[in-house]
Design a protein around this motif. Structure first.
Motif, short mmCIF file in Angstrom:
data_model
loop_
_atom_site.label_atom_id
_atom_site.label_comp_id
_atom_site.label_asym_id
_atom_site.label_seq_id
_atom_site.Cartn_x
_atom_site.Cartn_y
_atom_site.Cartn_z
N LEU A 212 0.83 -1.21 0.00
CA LEU A 212 0.00 0.00 0.00
C LEU A 212 0.86 1.25 0.00
O LEU A 212 0.68 2.17 -0.81
N ARG A 213 1.83 1.29 0.91
CA ARG A 213 2.64 2.50 1.05
C ARG A 213 3.49 2.75 -0.19
O ARG A 213 3.65 3.90 -0.61
N TRP A 214 4.07 1.69 -0.79
CA TRP A 214 4.92 1.91 -1.95
C TRP A 214 4.12 2.34 -3.18
O TRP A 214 4.57 3.20 -3.94
N ALA A 215 2.95 1.76 -3.38
CA ALA A 215 2.14 2.17 -4.53
C ALA A 215 1.73 3.64 -4.41
O ALA A 215 1.78 4.39 -5.38
N LEU A 216 1.33 4.06 -3.22
CA LEU A 216 0.97 5.46 -3.01
C LEU A 216 2.18 6.37 -3.17
O LEU A 216 2.07 7.49 -3.69
N THR A 217 3.35 5.89 -2.74
CA THR A 217 4.58 6.68 -2.89
C THR A 217 4.90 6.91 -4.36
O THR A 217 5.30 8.01 -4.77
N VAL A 218 4.75 5.88 -5.19
CA VAL A 218 5.00 6.03 -6.63
C VAL A 218 4.08 7.10 -7.21
O VAL A 218 4.52 7.95 -8.00
N GLN A 219 2.82 7.10 -6.81
CA GLN A 219 1.90 8.12 -7.32
C GLN A 219 2.24 9.50 -6.77
O GLN A 219 2.06 10.50 -7.48
#
Length: 511
Positions: A212-219
């Motif tokens: 969750l955290r990495w996907a949001l970080t990419v965005q």
């Protein structure tokens, strides 16, 4: 950075891609939807510091709702959809959630979890079922402009405790603007080269902290996220080639499954676009990691952290080849190794891993656990054991006592034992992990049946179903063994270490 900024500067850029659905959502659409949903959160009465809970699969609702909560100053609690209804209900109560949003496919679980929570507002994403209303229908009536009182929110995620009861990890809410950088944006850009050019493959369930955290970080950084609904080794390779994936995160079990593909399948796909392959969640066997480096090239990165994020270590391929088995040096906080008497140990000596100078956290509603996770200097630990070498590289030498890590998921035996001993045919139970080539570890239950009951395959099937109904499939033992008596001390304490060592040794000998 923030998706709202990218919606202004590059509105047509894909923020989210679902290859199996042919769905592409650009930053302008994601931003507008998250604004509408933020307005609806306010319309439901949620204010800064309140908690909204999510019971989602891997659909677009994860991102729309997460950004709506983040820009509304809320705590977002993502709950595993693999839990039992009782576990979901416990988290809803413990977190103090004022609202539950659930994917349509999880209507039955959401309804069962909220049956005894009549005051909790609960909605399905696009459907309606009994008391569960249609959330998106309400949000669609709201404006696409930002709410007037935007402020930065945070997640409030649950990590199982040593007894198996979930505990909420509550960080502080950020005080700055919603687009301020975070520890992960700094880490992603500085260590892994994440940028607006990033095309990121998300391979894991989004109710887990790291995916969750990495996907949001990419965005946040302006990159595109390519979503898998569930991991499949060959499908991951297909997506890497088809979308020219630059970054992805995996757990070691994924590596094992990919490596077990036939050579002709592995060689069929071009993985040359990869710039950083990031893995965590569980220790990666040295031989597995070497094989992945030989296949993917020197692009593997590993980090060690917990849901608490009180500290992070990281290591790249070049460093790992010099320090095989290490999980790296601290990139957030300062690594400290503490002995049994509370003293800080020098390089090379094994003790409990603490971090100083890291982000502050507390376990929600549990000051005793919070205190136990900190020493008298305020340094924090998640309970793991290890040592650092003379260059500051951390090596894990043990895990939390008897914790099982299966496929990157933490499982605690006590909770399973507590369920098994309530079965009328069980007198005693011991649960622990044994080595598994694919999952890292699998759950084994050693059972002492009541007198006159046969310990056989029929009983194993009965206990397996009994456990699954109460705890869900993840925590259900894969294997059962039966004994006339389990070893206990005169005080009644189960001598699980004796069983643990016996079965581990047998597995080693068999291998």
């Amino acid at each position: 950075m923030h998706p709202a900024k990218h919606a202004e500067t590059n509105p047509a850029k894909p923020a989210l891609i679902y290859p199996d659905q042919g769905l592409v959502m650009d930053f302008a659409t994601l931003d507008a939807l998250s604004n509408r949903h933020a307005h609806q959160l306010r319309a439901m009465g949620l204010q800064r510091g309140d908690v909204v809970a999510f019971l989602f699969g891997n659909g677009p609702e994860v991102f729309i709702a997460s950004w709506a909560a983040q820009r509304s100053g809320l705590y977002a609690t993502s709950i595993s959809n693999r839990l039992s209804a009782a576990d979901v209900a416990y988290i809803l109560r413990d977190s103090g959630a004022k609202l539950l949003l659930a994917s349509d496919s999880l209507a039955e679980l959401a309804a069962a979890a909220t049956v005894d929570l009549p005051d909790l507002k609960a909605f399905l994403w696009n459907a309606q079922d009994g008391r569960l209303g249609n959330w998106s229908a309400l949000a669609s009536t709201q404006p696409a402009s930002p709410i007037a009182d935007e402020s930065a929110g945070n997640d409030l995620l649950y990590s199982s405790g040593t007894t198996g009861r979930p505990k909420g990890v509550k960080p502080v809410l950020p005080e700055g603007p919603i687009h301020d950088e975070t520890p992960l944006t700094r880490m992603g850009s500085s260590l892994y080269g994440m940028s607006p050019d990033t095309v990121y493959l998300s391979t894991s369930p989004m109710y887990h902290a790291a995916p969750l955290r990495w996907a949001l970080t990419v965005q946040r950084l302006g990159g595109s996220v390519v979503m898998m609904h569930r991991f499949d080794p060959e499908e991951a390779l297909k997506l890497i080639e088809a979308h020219r994936i630059t970054h992805s995160t995996f757990v070691p079990t994924h590596f094992v499954r990919m490596l077990k593909l036939p050579d002709e399948v592995r060689q069929r796909y071009d993985v040359g676009s990869l710039e950083a392959v990031i893995h965590a969640a569980a220790p990666c066997p040295v031989d597995v990691k070497r094989a992945m480096i030989e296949w993917f090239g020197p692009v593997l990165h590993e980090y060690y952290a917990g849901t608490e994020t009180c500290g992070i270590t990281a290591i790249n391929t070049e460093e790992w080849l010099r320090k095989p088995g290490s999980v790296g040096r601290a990139v957030l906080g300062t690594t400290r190794i503490i002995g049994e008497n509370g003293e800080e140990l020098p390089a090379g000596e094994t003790g409990q891993i603490f971090f100083s100078d890291g982000p502050k956290f507390e376990y929600l509603n549990d000051p005793e656990k919070t205190a136990a996770a900190h020493n008298d200097k305020g340094w924090a630990t998640i309970g793991d054991i290890g040592h650092v070498d003379e260059d500051g590289f951390l090596f894990l030498t043990d895990r939390k006592s008897f914790m099982i890590i299966s496929g990157g998921v933490n499982i605690y035996p006590q909770e399973i034992e507590n369920v098994l001993v309530t079965h009328p045919k069980v007198l005693d139970a011991a649960v622990f992990g044994v080595p598994d080539d694919e999952m890292g570890e699998r759950v084994l239950a050693v059972i002492q049946p009541v007198a006159g009951v046969a310990g056989d395959a029929a009983l194993a099937d009965e206990l397996r179903q009994f456990t699954r109904e109460r705890l869900g499939g993840v925590k259900t033992p894969k294997d059962f063994d039966f004994r006339e008596e389990l070893p206990r001390e005169p005080t009644g304490k189960l001598m699980k270490r004796k069983l643990f060592d016996e079965y581990r040794q047998a597995a080693t000998n068999a291998g």
